[in-house]
Design a protein around this motif. Structure first.
Motif: not given
Lengths: 114, 117
Positions: A22-48, A71-73
């Motif tokens: 679960r994720c609650s965005p910063k107050s006032g924000h309307d867009t949420v995206s998710w990233y997967q970060q495997a150990l020792g690697q950079g984040p990979q975009f999942i979806f928005q 509520n944008y969560s």
């Protein structure tokens, strides 16, 4: 001003199970995206998500799904967990009309699949 | 598809010294954003600095500055007067200017920076 909050911070699952993050965005924000970060690697975009719809998707299978509420969560669901799904899952929020690309990140949910 | 490469898995610097982290990227687009994010052990990604590709002037933020070479597709980060609190994993990231809603970032593999007292 609350920043991006994610829950749970840590969780352990076994192969084949399902998980919801679960994720609650910063107050006032309307867009949420998710990233997967495997150990020792950079984040990979999942979806928005924007306006309760999936707008963009990275190279992830359909086992990964999500939802955005009025509520944008947002939630990230992963079905039929594999060992390779073990990672830090980061949620990021932004304001669509502030098209500067800056994302605000949460501290992530650490998922371990046994 | 765009790619971002950070060729330095680890770097170290003495406190108060200067260090430069390297980043190269590959794209066929002419307009885009580049970012450096910092990820301390707390895991939260924090934006360090942003560069718009259409601006020739290199971005600066206090002790942090970039050397943006568009033709060479290079985007290095210079940290001056390094402090112990600068120790973290640093990620270079790319975003297309034309992506709607601006949420899709492509990240490099990261550079772990150690600051020695």
């Amino acid at each position: 001003d609350a920043g991006v909050t994610q829950s749970p911070t840590h969780l352990i699952k076994t192969r084949g199970q399902q998980v919801t993050l679960r994720c609650s965005p910063k107050s006032g924000h309307d867009t949420v995206s998710w990233y997967q970060q495997a150990l020792g690697q950079g984040p990979q975009f999942i979806f928005q998500y924007y306006e309760e719809e999936e707008r963009q998707r990275g190279n992830f299978p359909d086992r990964f799904s999500g939802h955005q509420f009025p509520n944008y969560s947002s939630e990230l669901n992963v079905n039929a967990l594999l060992l390779g799904d073990s990672a830090l899952y980061l949620c990021a929020s932004s304001l669509v009309r502030q098209n500067t690309g800056e994302l605000f990140f949460g501290e992530g949910s650490r998922l371990t699949v046994l | 598809a765009q790619t971002v490469t950070q060729s330095q898995p680890e770097m170290s610097v003495q406190e108060a010294e200067t260090v430069t982290l390297s980043c190269t990227y590959d794209t066929s687009e002419s307009d885009y954003y580049l970012f450096w994010y910092k990820q301390p052990p707390s895991r939260q990604m924090i934006l360090v600095i942003r560069q718009e590709a259409y601006k020739q002037q290199n971005a600066t933020e206090n002790r942090f500055s970039v050397n943006f070479q568009k033709a060479a597709k290079s985007f290095s980060l210079k940290i001056s007067d390094s402090q112990l609190g600068d120790a973290a994993m640093y990620f270079c990231a790319y975003r297309s200017l034309w992506e709607t809603s601006g949420s899709r970032l492509t990240f490099g593999e990261g550079t772990q920076l150690t600051v020695n007292p």
